[in-house]
Design a protein around this motif. Structure first.
Motif, PDB file in Angstrom:
ATOM      1  N   LEU A  10      48.502-132.958 -54.674  1.00  0.00           N
ATOM      2  CA  LEU A  10      47.850-134.136 -54.108  1.00  0.00           C
ATOM      3  C   LEU A  10      46.365-134.072 -54.436  1.00  0.00           C
ATOM      4  O   LEU A  10      45.713-133.049 -54.192  1.00  0.00           O
ATOM      5  CB  LEU A  10      48.042-134.137 -52.586  1.00  0.00           C
ATOM      6  N   ASP A  11      45.849-135.164 -54.997  1.00  0.00           N
ATOM      7  CA  ASP A  11      44.411-135.249 -55.276  1.00  0.00           C
ATOM      8  C   ASP A  11      43.844-136.233 -54.249  1.00  0.00           C
ATOM      9  O   ASP A  11      43.899-137.451 -54.447  1.00  0.00           O
ATOM     10  CB  ASP A  11      44.238-135.741 -56.719  1.00  0.00           C
ATOM     11  N   LEU A  12      43.316-135.693 -53.149  1.00  0.00           N
ATOM     12  CA  LEU A  12      42.892-136.564 -52.045  1.00  0.00           C
ATOM     13  C   LEU A  12      41.786-137.529 -52.474  1.00  0.00           C
ATOM     14  O   LEU A  12      41.724-138.657 -51.989  1.00  0.00           O
ATOM     15  CB  LEU A  12      42.463-135.728 -50.827  1.00  0.00           C
ATOM     16  N   ALA A  13      40.936-137.085 -53.391  1.00  0.00           N
ATOM     17  CA  ALA A  13      39.857-137.974 -53.854  1.00  0.00           C
ATOM     18  C   ALA A  13      40.461-139.244 -54.464  1.00  0.00           C
ATOM     19  O   ALA A  13      39.959-140.355 -54.242  1.00  0.00           O
ATOM     20  CB  ALA A  13      38.979-137.249 -54.859  1.00  0.00           C
ATOM     21  N   ARG A  14      41.563-139.082 -55.232  1.00  0.00           N
ATOM     22  CA  ARG A  14      42.217-140.263 -55.826  1.00  0.00           C
ATOM     23  C   ARG A  14      42.908-141.106 -54.762  1.00  0.00           C
ATOM     24  O   ARG A  14      42.900-142.331 -54.834  1.00  0.00           O
ATOM     25  CB  ARG A  14      43.226-139.828 -56.897  1.00  0.00           C
ATOM     26  N   THR A  15      43.498-140.422 -53.782  1.00  0.00           N
ATOM     27  CA  THR A  15      44.148-141.161 -52.687  1.00  0.00           C
ATOM     28  C   THR A  15      43.111-142.030 -51.983  1.00  0.00           C
ATOM     29  O   THR A  15      43.353-143.207 -51.695  1.00  0.00           O
ATOM     30  CB  THR A  15      44.755-140.167 -51.653  1.00  0.00           C
ATOM     31  N   VAL A  16      41.947-141.414 -51.706  1.00  0.00           N
ATOM     32  CA  VAL A  16      40.890-142.134 -50.987  1.00  0.00           C
ATOM     33  C   VAL A  16      40.352-143.292 -51.840  1.00  0.00           C
ATOM     34  O   VAL A  16      40.076-144.379 -51.322  1.00  0.00           O
ATOM     35  CB  VAL A  16      39.778-141.142 -50.539  1.00  0.00           C
ATOM     36  N   ALA A  17      40.259-143.069 -53.144  1.00  0.00           N
ATOM     37  CA  ALA A  17      39.791-144.151 -54.032  1.00  0.00           C
ATOM     38  C   ALA A  17      40.788-145.313 -54.010  1.00  0.00           C
ATOM     39  O   ALA A  17      40.397-146.489 -53.980  1.00  0.00           O
ATOM     40  CB  ALA A  17      39.622-143.615 -55.453  1.00  0.00           C
ATOM     41  N   TRP A  18      42.094-144.983 -54.009  1.00  0.00           N
ATOM     42  CA  TRP A  18      43.140-146.028 -53.918  1.00  0.00           C
ATOM     43  C   TRP A  18      43.009-146.795 -52.605  1.00  0.00           C
ATOM     44  O   TRP A  18      43.039-148.020 -52.575  1.00  0.00           O
ATOM     45  CB  TRP A  18      44.510-145.342 -54.032  1.00  0.00           C
ATOM     46  N   LYS A  19      42.821-146.036 -51.528  1.00  0.00           N
ATOM     47  CA  LYS A  19      42.642-146.654 -50.204  1.00  0.00           C
ATOM     48  C   LYS A  19      41.410-147.556 -50.202  1.00  0.00           C
ATOM     49  O   LYS A  19      41.453-148.689 -49.705  1.00  0.00           O
ATOM     50  CB  LYS A  19      42.518-145.513 -49.164  1.00  0.00           C
ATOM     51  N   ASP A  20      40.319-147.075 -50.800  1.00  0.00           N
ATOM     52  CA  ASP A  20      39.086-147.881 -50.850  1.00  0.00           C
ATOM     53  C   ASP A  20      39.307-149.185 -51.630  1.00  0.00           C
ATOM     54  O   ASP A  20      38.729-150.224 -51.308  1.00  0.00           O
ATOM     55  CB  ASP A  20      37.944-147.087 -51.505  1.00  0.00           C
ATOM     56  N   GLY A  21      40.148-149.100 -52.655  1.00  0.00           N
ATOM     57  CA  GLY A  21      40.456-150.297 -53.456  1.00  0.00           C
ATOM     58  C   GLY A  21      41.159-151.350 -52.602  1.00  0.00           C
ATOM     59  O   GLY A  21      40.855-152.549 -52.701  1.00  0.00           O
ATOM     60  N   ILE A  22      42.087-150.896 -51.758  1.00  0.00           N
ATOM     61  CA  ILE A  22      42.812-151.838 -50.886  1.00  0.00           C
ATOM     62  C   ILE A  22      41.810-152.481 -49.917  1.00  0.00           C
ATOM     63  O   ILE A  22      41.806-153.696 -49.709  1.00  0.00           O
ATOM     64  CB  ILE A  22      43.914-151.105 -50.074  1.00  0.00           C
ATOM     65  N   VAL A  23      40.956-151.627 -49.331  1.00  0.00           N
ATOM     66  CA  VAL A  23      39.972-152.134 -48.359  1.00  0.00           C
ATOM     67  C   VAL A  23      39.073-153.164 -49.034  1.00  0.00           C
ATOM     68  O   VAL A  23      38.819-154.244 -48.487  1.00  0.00           O
ATOM     69  CB  VAL A  23      39.143-150.955 -47.778  1.00  0.00           C
TER      70      VAL A  23
END
Ligand code: FAD
Length: 465
Positions: free
Chosen positions: A83-96
């Protein structure tokens, strides 16, 4: 100083404020909304949406992790997922960010003028806003306060360094090795379980004798079981006392009065949320309060004529959909429509694993009304769809009056039951009786059949149990 006038000024563009402004705009009310941050408020930027994105990513990661080594009963095998949390967070930021633009677009489409900046009351009809380009004064016939809430901080464990609130927890780039969660309410457990699934060693410190204390123990049992299965240590009756001198542990007084240290590289404090009632000139208008919250009546009117308040700043339940419903109602009242408020059927969802949904009265609350009640419960262990999803733990429970079978409350715990919240809310809103739910043909195979079966059970003739 620039001055503008409008019919309606909304302070804060969270779910309460932006929905109020959109509906007012649709009804032709000349509306201005002021927001200091990004459209969507807590819910969209640092609450509902980002937390559910992270929870989903954690769930997916945990699912595939269990498939490593060919142990999955589904017959799927994977090799060492990462799991690359930085990428997960970037994906989440994209949705926001997509949703931020969506809200801004909807406001524009409804003809609402948005002013970016911090609004301060000058008097009951005038607000000053500090914008990037200077100060602006807005005069309004009516003002709606929708300033929301913020995380409660503990004086002996202030936010900063390793001590974080839910806001920072949603933006971490690395999964903490050891995470201490102070507060076993819904936000602490939603995020604590997500980080446990992502590989953190999680300890929850809860002062009360139970986690999720607002729910009954029967309802939370599957969540407690899952916490154990995930290896989350739960310290009940334990009080957080501060940070160790080195900043690498949470100091705790255990239930038997002993001092303990919980090693942690992050300490997530989720002990509640407080209304945002400071910094916007409340003292200039002297509104009545109900404790820390702004006091409102059933139509969200405050003690001052021409000023309404909605959402978290007005108290519990602090939920986005309550804020939105209040916002819509207030806009219609301001536009001259007759509207009233019935909070009986506001559902609440807790996105733990498994999820919890409640709508209306719990069995205890229903009993407290004095009359006889009927309770029907149907376990997901007897539901085919739940079995195919490996989600047999949980149930649907229906509470009704014994005399006329009017449904008073519905609860469920189980995988994915958040999607049943709409059916539960509708049943209460429509004043359903047990026979209405039992007589509704539910699609097969779905977990919704559990709802029908729980009603049948209360009537004494469940079919699949
Ligand atoms: P807010 O969303 O708090 O918005 C208030 C806005 O007002 C903010 O944008 C703020 O910048 C602005 N503001 C304040 N003062 C001023 C000022 N003076 N001038 C200009 N602007 C100002 N609820 C759910 O229903 N479901 C969930 O799953 C859920 N999950 C959550 C998860 C987390 C981690 C958190 C923290 C909350 C969650 N909530 C959830 C709660 C939900 O976010 C709130 O109930 C909801 O956001 C309240 O809406 P509101 O409009 O009252 O206020």
């Amino acid at each position: 100083m620039k001055e503008i006038s409008c019919k309606l000024l909304v302070m804060g563009a969270g779910p309460g404020g932006y929905v109020c402004a959109i509906r007012a705009g649709q009804l032709g009310v000349d509306t201005v909304i002021v927001e200091a941050g990004k459209p969507g408020g807590t819910c969209l930027n640092v609450g509902c949406i980002p937390s559910k994105a992270l929870i989903h990513a954690a769930e997916e990661f945990e699912k595939v992790s269990h498939m490593e080594g060919g142990n999955s009963p589904l017959g799927i095998s994977v090799t060492a997922p990462t799991l690359d949390l930085a990428r997960t967070v970037a994906w989440k930021d994209g949705i926001v960010s997509r949703l931020n633009s969506g809200v801004a677009g909807l406001l524009k489409k409804a003809g609402v003028k948005t002013v970016h900046g911090w609004a301060m009351f000058r008097d009951g009809k005038t607000v000053a806003v500090e914008t990037e380009t200077g100060s602006q004064v807005i005069r309004a016939e009516t003002i709606v306060i929708a300033t929301g809430s913020a995380p409660v901080d503990l004086s002996f464990l202030p936010f900063g360094g390793p001590v974080i609130s839910s806001t920072e927890a949603l933006a971490l780039n690395e999964v903490p090795q050891k995470l201490a969660v102070v507060g076993g309410g819904y936000i602490g457990l939603e995020l604590g379980m997500a980080f446990a699934k992502m590989g953190a060693e999680v300890t929850v410190v809860e002062a009360l004798p139970r986690v999720l204390a607002q729910y009954d123990a029967e309802l939370t049992r599957p969540v407690v079981k899952r916490l154990n299965a995930l290896g989350v240590e739960v310290m009940l009756g334990a009080k957080a006392k501060g940070l160790s001198t080195k900043g690498d542990a949470l100091l705790v007084e255990t239930s038997d009065g002993k001092n303990a240290k919980v090693a942690a590289d992050r300490i997530l404090v989720t002990v509640g949320r407080k209304p945002v009632t400071e910094g916007w000139g409340l003292e200039q208008i002297d509104l009545d309060r109900a404790g820390k919250f702004i006091r409102i009546d059933d139509q969200c009117r405050t003690s001052m004529r021409g000023i309404f308040a909605i959402g978290d700043v007005t108290g519990e339940p602090m939920l986005a959909h309550r804020a939105m419903a209040q916002g819509e109602m207030v806009a219609e009242i301001i536009a001259g429509h007759k509207r009233s408020w019935d909070k009986r059927s506001i559902p609440a969802v807790c996105f733990t694993d498994p999820e919890l949904v409640t709508a209306g009265l719990s069995p205890e609350e229903a009993k407290a009304l004095g009359g006889e009640i009927k309770i029907g419960m149907f376990p997901f262990a007897a539901n085919g769809r739940a079995m195919t999803k490996l989600g047999e733990d949980g149930f649907v429970r229906v509470v009704a009056r014994a005399d006329n079978h009017l449904v008073l409350g519905i609860q469920a715990v189980g995988q994915g039951v958040s999607e049943l919240a709409a059916a539960f809310g509708l049943a209460l809103e429509m004043g359903a009786r047990l026979e209405d739910i039992a007589g509704t043909i539910h699609a097969h195979p779905t977990q919704g059949e559990g709802f029908q079966e729980a009603a049948l059970k209360a009537l004494g003739h469940a079919l699949h149990i």
